[in-house]
Design an enzyme around this catalytic site. Sequence first.
Site, mmCIF file in Angstrom:
data_model
loop_
_atom_site.group_PDB
_atom_site.id
_atom_site.type_symbol
_atom_site.label_atom_id
_atom_site.label_comp_id
_atom_site.label_asym_id
_atom_site.label_seq_id
_atom_site.Cartn_x
_atom_site.Cartn_y
_atom_site.Cartn_z
ATOM 1 N N SER A 1 34.743 15.757 96.403
ATOM 2 C CA SER A 1 33.310 15.772 96.650
ATOM 3 C C SER A 1 33.064 15.577 98.132
ATOM 4 O O SER A 1 33.859 14.969 98.845
ATOM 5 C CB SER A 1 32.634 14.649 95.873
ATOM 6 N N LYS B 1 26.719 23.526 93.590
ATOM 7 C CA LYS B 1 27.187 24.865 93.242
ATOM 8 C C LYS B 1 26.073 25.895 93.292
ATOM 9 O O LYS B 1 26.304 27.056 93.622
ATOM 10 C CB LYS B 1 27.833 24.854 91.845
ATOM 11 N N GLU C 1 36.991 18.815 90.964
ATOM 12 C CA GLU C 1 36.609 17.871 92.009
ATOM 13 C C GLU C 1 36.984 16.467 91.534
ATOM 14 O O GLU C 1 36.660 16.074 90.420
ATOM 15 C CB GLU C 1 35.104 17.961 92.242
ATOM 16 N N CYS D 1 21.665 22.121 95.169
ATOM 17 C CA CYS D 1 22.831 21.273 94.896
ATOM 18 C C CYS D 1 24.173 21.977 95.040
ATOM 19 O O CYS D 1 24.259 23.123 95.450
ATOM 20 C CB CYS D 1 22.677 20.630 93.517
#
Length: 658
Positions: free
Chosen positions: A538, A164, A512, A162
């Site tokens: 995003s 990070k 974000e 995912c």
Amino acid sequence: MSVKNLFSNENHAIYKAATHAEGPKGKLPLTPSLLKESPSGNIFGMTINAGMGWNPDELANGDVMLIGTKGGMRGADNETVAVGLHNGHFELDIQMDVAARTIKEMGLVPHATFVTDPCDGRSQGTTGMFDSLPYRNDASIVMRRLIRSLPTRKATMGFASCDKGLPAMMMALAGMHDLPTILVPGGATLAPNEGEDLGTIQTIGVRYANGELSLEDASRLGCSSCASAGGGCQFFGTAGTSQVIAEGLGLALPHSALAPSGQEIWKDIAAKSARAVLQLAKAGITTKDIITDKAIENAMIIHAAFGGSTNLLLHLPAIAHAAGCKMPTVEDWSRINKEIPRLVSVLPIGPVNYPTVDVFMAGGVPEVMLHLRKLGVLHEDVLTVTGSTLKENLDWWENSERRVACRKQLLEADNVDPNEVIFTPSRAAERGIGSTVTFPVGNIAPEGAVVKSTAIDPSVIDKDNVFRHTGKVKVFASEKAAIKALKNVGTIVAGDIMVVMGGGPLGTGMEETYQLTSALKHLPFGKHVSLITDARFSGVSTGACFGHVGPEALAGGPIGKLRDGDIVEIIVDMNKLEGSLNFIGTEDHPLTYEEGAEELARRETNPDVKPDDDLPDDTRLWAALQDVSGGAWKGNVYDVDKIIEVLEAGKKALGLKK
């Protein structure tokens, strides 16, 4: 409740605790030379491995580090005991199990370690977002520390899925220059038979507030989006883009990005990856042989061809920095995006919103690369984790059983033509899909900004294929204030230009702002509203949304000097992939670009702009260190030499003794 109540009525059997037990049977495979010459830690490692149940006879065969971002807990019956922070890491233990068993069968000792990761979707609009990007740097440091903590390692495997965890893992592996490494992408969540994808579902709040969705529909849709317990989101956001980038770098096996989580082909990738990394070790091929300047450029080309997340403008330079390679510049990104056509039709920018697993079944990265090789744009001589060059990988893929079988399955099971998911360049031109991103500059963004220009709604682009929007700005000193305005019906209307400042690293850890961009995507008037911010977006964000504006407001950037009612002109040339963001005065006092720049320079930063009150000290430290190291347009990395230089200069200036 009290301590007395807590410890009353206990089962007395719990007191019959053993303090001694039989130790493991067998003997360590020690030799006189090992005892005389090996560090005590290497020998002690065998002792504790035997204590954890490993066959002592096999403890000298070699160690392999497995490091994953696994989160959550399941029982022996597969019952969920504790949820993770997101689906992406919830099933990674399955892939790690397959890889570990493969390594065990080959006679080596797998060591499993874990550094889990947060969910950007879960933290949208909350103070949790202030830890999102800084987590990446911290996690990569911890991962590298864990890898180095197994001095006997022969190779390392990374498992992540995912937003990070994947960039952190790639940074960690890239920093292991002299070690064989491989990344196993965690794949994608299956799409529901009926329902919405995980990107769209994050807008149910703002859609309900604007009367676009009933309470009943919001409740049901919100429950049904995850059709598998694992995998990254079904849209091509930062998670999907990072998986594709890993494969583009040659750090992951061909056709491993975006696999359907939990399926046999997904498990098989883990087994093949384990065998591959041990072959690399045997051949003496290490990370520095794979992640090179050419590999970095291949990854940028893949990013453009897929239409990837703008967050990779932060992550790929950081990976390059860790690998000791040339860091991509704005000019490099701009050049490649002008040269490379977008070839993939995928959520959220289409032209048909296929989920990411469809892209995998259509052939994924190697299928896109087949089209790119015909254009002559790839560096096919680069080495990959297969031990073969990219050219050799593509030669295999073109005539492989795997390619034929997966594309056939997509057509027969889902009635989806793989050639309508991954286009040839000529077909892409016929469909009118443009390159991915544009990098506007101007007196608001002298260092630059980024817009996912391919995601701007075609209906608001002029006939000459240029997007133009000039209007009064509505200024917000925080994302909280901006989303509140969007939920307050009538506050934001068609034609507005929203300016959200204070969202850079120094203000919020460069949060974000997907909840803003997704709201504009799904509100009927949203395509007529532009957004300019020093925060980031995003990967699923769409529309006329301009982020990464530099310098950020709290670093004295011109974006922080704007006021309500100022007139801003936005231009994005979709043909030339060039753009500008300029303050041109007020209704009563129009200004040229140059005069606008001078006026902004005279103004003070908006007094409402300040670091968020809830910004953690950990993030403040990260922000200061990355600012010294070059900031967002240099990947938000830690340039250790530069940081030490600044610290030494500061100590000298303050008269502090060394």
